[in-house]
Design a protein around this motif. Structure first.
Motif, mmCIF file in Angstrom:
data_model
loop_
_atom_site.group_PDB
_atom_site.id
_atom_site.type_symbol
_atom_site.label_atom_id
_atom_site.label_comp_id
_atom_site.label_asym_id
_atom_site.label_seq_id
_atom_site.Cartn_x
_atom_site.Cartn_y
_atom_site.Cartn_z
ATOM 1 N N PHE A 80 67.384 -9.261 45.714
ATOM 2 C CA PHE A 80 68.783 -10.001 46.333
ATOM 3 C C PHE A 80 69.021 -9.820 47.722
ATOM 4 O O PHE A 80 69.092 -10.251 48.641
ATOM 5 C CB PHE A 80 70.164 -9.332 45.523
ATOM 6 C CG PHE A 80 71.362 -10.225 46.055
ATOM 7 C CD1 PHE A 80 72.033 -11.047 45.780
ATOM 8 C CD2 PHE A 80 72.092 -9.310 47.010
ATOM 9 C CE1 PHE A 80 73.141 -11.767 46.148
ATOM 10 C CE2 PHE A 80 73.379 -9.934 47.638
ATOM 11 C CZ PHE A 80 73.873 -10.720 47.219
ATOM 12 N N ALA A 81 68.718 -8.323 48.200
ATOM 13 C CA ALA A 81 69.051 -7.892 49.526
ATOM 14 C C ALA A 81 68.000 -8.246 50.495
ATOM 15 O O ALA A 81 68.353 -8.698 51.661
ATOM 16 C CB ALA A 81 69.125 -6.387 49.702
ATOM 17 N N ALA A 82 66.628 -8.491 50.094
ATOM 18 C CA ALA A 82 65.445 -8.940 50.566
ATOM 19 C C ALA A 82 65.785 -10.413 50.865
ATOM 20 O O ALA A 82 65.600 -10.919 52.171
ATOM 21 C CB ALA A 82 64.172 -8.678 50.034
ATOM 22 N N SER A 83 66.218 -11.414 49.703
ATOM 23 C CA SER A 83 66.260 -12.888 50.185
ATOM 24 C C SER A 83 67.630 -12.871 51.242
ATOM 25 O O SER A 83 67.598 -13.690 52.015
ATOM 26 C CB SER A 83 66.203 -13.470 48.948
ATOM 27 O OG SER A 83 67.589 -13.057 48.066
ATOM 28 N N ASN A 84 68.375 -12.123 51.008
ATOM 29 C CA ASN A 84 69.783 -12.161 51.703
ATOM 30 C C ASN A 84 69.558 -11.965 53.146
ATOM 31 O O ASN A 84 69.790 -12.747 54.207
ATOM 32 C CB ASN A 84 70.618 -11.485 51.356
ATOM 33 C CG ASN A 84 72.019 -11.488 52.015
ATOM 34 O OD1 ASN A 84 72.691 -10.496 52.737
ATOM 35 N ND2 ASN A 84 72.849 -12.389 51.902
ATOM 36 N N ALA A 85 68.555 -10.993 53.465
ATOM 37 C CA ALA A 85 68.242 -10.501 54.846
ATOM 38 C C ALA A 85 67.579 -12.043 55.508
ATOM 39 O O ALA A 85 67.846 -12.160 56.576
ATOM 40 C CB ALA A 85 67.214 -9.516 54.764
ATOM 41 N N VAL A 86 66.618 -12.389 54.789
ATOM 42 C CA VAL A 86 65.776 -13.429 55.414
ATOM 43 C C VAL A 86 66.542 -14.663 55.507
ATOM 44 O O VAL A 86 66.347 -15.337 56.698
ATOM 45 C CB VAL A 86 64.591 -13.875 54.241
ATOM 46 C CG1 VAL A 86 63.978 -15.169 54.676
ATOM 47 C CG2 VAL A 86 63.651 -12.733 53.947
ATOM 48 N N SER A 87 67.750 -14.871 54.798
ATOM 49 C CA SER A 87 68.442 -16.025 55.011
ATOM 50 C C SER A 87 69.433 -16.118 56.142
ATOM 51 O O SER A 87 70.009 -16.955 56.990
ATOM 52 C CB SER A 87 69.208 -16.416 53.857
ATOM 53 O OG SER A 87 70.329 -15.511 53.503
ATOM 54 N N VAL A 229 57.849 -18.692 57.970
ATOM 55 C CA VAL A 229 57.090 -18.620 57.155
ATOM 56 C C VAL A 229 56.581 -17.346 57.210
ATOM 57 O O VAL A 229 56.348 -16.547 56.013
ATOM 58 C CB VAL A 229 56.081 -19.889 57.109
ATOM 59 C CG1 VAL A 229 54.769 -19.073 56.087
ATOM 60 C CG2 VAL A 229 56.689 -21.204 56.667
ATOM 61 N N LEU A 230 56.133 -16.923 58.232
ATOM 62 C CA LEU A 230 55.651 -15.523 58.490
ATOM 63 C C LEU A 230 56.844 -14.551 58.123
ATOM 64 O O LEU A 230 56.380 -13.666 57.459
ATOM 65 C CB LEU A 230 55.396 -15.635 59.832
ATOM 66 C CG LEU A 230 53.998 -16.230 60.184
ATOM 67 C CD1 LEU A 230 53.874 -16.301 61.954
ATOM 68 C CD2 LEU A 230 52.682 -15.491 59.594
ATOM 69 N N LEU A 231 58.082 -14.831 58.386
ATOM 70 C CA LEU A 231 59.047 -13.962 57.957
ATOM 71 C C LEU A 231 59.138 -13.593 56.319
ATOM 72 O O LEU A 231 59.170 -12.668 55.978
ATOM 73 C CB LEU A 231 60.258 -14.226 58.560
ATOM 74 C CG LEU A 231 61.416 -13.572 58.274
ATOM 75 C CD1 LEU A 231 61.828 -12.103 58.845
ATOM 76 C CD2 LEU A 231 62.842 -14.363 58.730
#
Length: 536
Positions: A80-87, A229-231
């Motif tokens: 959850f935290a990782a996908s939240n950070a990317v968005s 994409v790289l992120l």
């Protein structure tokens, strides 16, 4: 999860009038409409924060029901935290393409749908996919909620708007663990996700009714597709490597080796691309500034340490102290009490103070709290568990606002949205990394202490023989059962010693990163101006 810091809102293009002239912004809301709008918008933030902290105490139950280990169960938090950070860095671009209100309401509705999918999940992989979606759509909620609130109040009352937002968000750490524990024990862990459905639908409906005619202008802004994409590639590879590393015996596994190589290569290309692209998804050039560099690294490392420990504490209480989920939640709930009480005080004190001094006091306070925890014993009573958690609310109140002010100070208004997005990305991602690292470190310390303690468990050790003999005599058990009871005692003690090691190391880390605060320059007006400017 802890309270999100007040950050700069996502950029909102001004509405365009005839011949491209900028139309004046909508007038501030008034009366009952303003009260209802504030409640609805802040409720969306509360839902997001609540959903982060509410899952902490339910991890052992979720793991047991889905037939996985507690270590695997913590992926529910880290993905959850990782996908939240990317968005988060995409919020500004999405706002320009979709519009502030449509994006905010859409994010709430998608959050509701993903919460429903989380509750329905029959297996861990399905739950993790739903949590990735939930984290991704939650990214715009915090910055947009601030932007919408600030546009609803007169400029002279912007500090009041942010204070109301911060106080609402701070209730999450108080209500989340206790509510999550009660729901898990009384009903089912699925309901910690289902409760988002009525809350989200109400917030989305009220927000749309009040704000649909106050939409921001849109334009076709360019998107850094390659950078994005790289992120995703390096963040996902690194997070999966950290979460699966222990299970696959780290770099003896080809899977971990491949993930590590992908993470390093993708990160290297990401840095080069973002430094040379005209419209980067993450403006890494901001790190050239002393205040941004020192403040962002300090807040990110500190948040990673703080959040990693926040996940471990309820796990230890439930696994080794036999606390119920609701009891573990009640023990961790006092975390936000002082944070709520002191939030309005910080708004008045910070503009007249040196933000670096206040942030240093926060780090020292965190170090004292973790040092207190490093003295825990197996026979600890509830009060001595609650006291450090209660006191931790004080450095929490002194933590986010000053460091955010340092991060944003000295930047031109055009750079503040990008700076806030990058700083929040780093902070949230470090929270996910900290959860994985501290979970792995705790397991390693448990194994080390268990090995050392069991070295003494032999027939030549009078203490071991006496313990086994006493168990047989008092409890009327055979030799194998007595040895099993001894092993359980050793495991419990090893877990306690391992956790104490983690707490002590955390105290040292907080003291060690204080110099990062002092490489920054003093912000004008105590740093308050930068944050305020970013908010506008």
């Amino acid at each position: 999860m802890s309270t999100p810091p007040p950050t700069a809102a996502a950029p909102t293009p001004a509405p365009q009038g005839p011949a491209g002239a900028q139309a004046p912004p909508p007038a501030p809301l008034q009366g009952g409409q303003l009260v209802l709008a504030t409640f609805a918008v802040a409720l969306a933030t509360f839902m997001n924060v609540l959903d982060s902290s509410i899952a902490n105490v339910a991890i052992p139950t979720i793991s047991g029901n889905l037939g996985v280990s507690v270590n695997e169960g913590t992926w529910v938090i880290t993905v959850f935290a990782a996908s939240n950070a990317v968005s988060i860095p995409l919020t500004g671009w999405l706002t320009q393409r979709i519009g502030q209100i449509k994006l905010f309401v859409g994010a709430i509705l998608l959050f509701v749908i993903s919460s429903w999918l989380c509750g329905l999940a029959p297996t861990l992989p399905v739950l993790l996919v739903a949590r990735v979606l939930q984290g991704a759509v939650a990214g715009p909620l915090i910055p947009l909620s601030q932007a919408i609130l600030l546009g609803s109040y007169p400029k002279e009352k912007s500090s009041m708007a942010l204070s109301l937002w911060a106080m609402t968000a701070t209730v999450g750490p108080i209500a989340g663990p206790a509510l999550g524990g009660w729901i898990t024990d009384s009903y089912s862990w699925s309901w910690i996700f289902y409760i988002n459905i009525p809350v989200g639908l109400f917030a989305a409906a009220v927000t749309w009714i009040i704000y649909r005619k106050r939409e921001s202008a849109t334009r076709k802004a360019p998107i850094d597709t390659i950078g994005l994409v790289l992120l995703v590639a390096w963040v996902a590879s690194l997070q999966v490597m950290l979460d699966k590393g222990r299970d696959l015996d780290w770099f003896s596994s080809p899977v971990i080796v491949v993930l590590g190589i992908v993470a390093v290569i993708a990160f290297a290309f990401f840095v080069v691309w973002e430094l040379t692209d005209a419209n980067p998804v993450v403006d890494l050039r901001l790190f050239a500034g002393r205040n941004f560099f020192g403040g962002t690294v300090a807040i990110s490392v500190a948040y990673g340490v703080f959040f990693g420990n926040l996940v471990l504490l309820p796990q230890w209480m439930q696994q080794y102290l036999n606390y119920r989920s609701v009891d573990a939640g009640l023990v961790t709930a006092p975390l936000g009490i002082f944070a709520v009480i002191l939030a309005p005080v910080m708004g008045k004190v910070l503009p007249r103070s040196d933000a670096r001094v206040i942030a240093t006091m926060a780090f020292v306070g965190f170090a004292i709290v973790f040092y207190m925890r490093s003295k825990y014993v197996i026979e600890i009573d509830t009060w001595h568990l609650v006291l450090p958690t209660l006191l931790q609310g004080i450095p929490m109140a002194l933590f986010f606002v000053p460091l955010t002010s340092i991060v944003l100070s000295g930047l031109p208004p055009s750079k503040i949205p990008a700076a806030a997005g990058l700083s929040n990305f780093a902070r949230v991602f470090c929270g996910a990394v900290g959860t994985s690292l501290f979970g792995n470190a705790w397991d390693d310390r448990i194994a080390l202490h268990h090995e050392r303690l069991t070295e003494l468990a032999n027939v030549y050790n009078p203490a071991f023989a006496q313990s086994v003999g006493m168990s047989q005599a008092v409890l009327n058990v055979n030799d194998a059962q007595a040895r099993g009871m001894f092993n359980f005692t050793v495991s419990t003690q090893a877990a306690m010693m391992g956790l104490n090691d983690i707490f002590f190391a955390s105290a040292v880390i907080f003291l060690a990163i204080i110099p990062l605060i002092w490489i920054t320059k003093r912000a004008r007006g105590g740093g308050g101006g930068g944050a305020a400017a970013g908010a506008h």
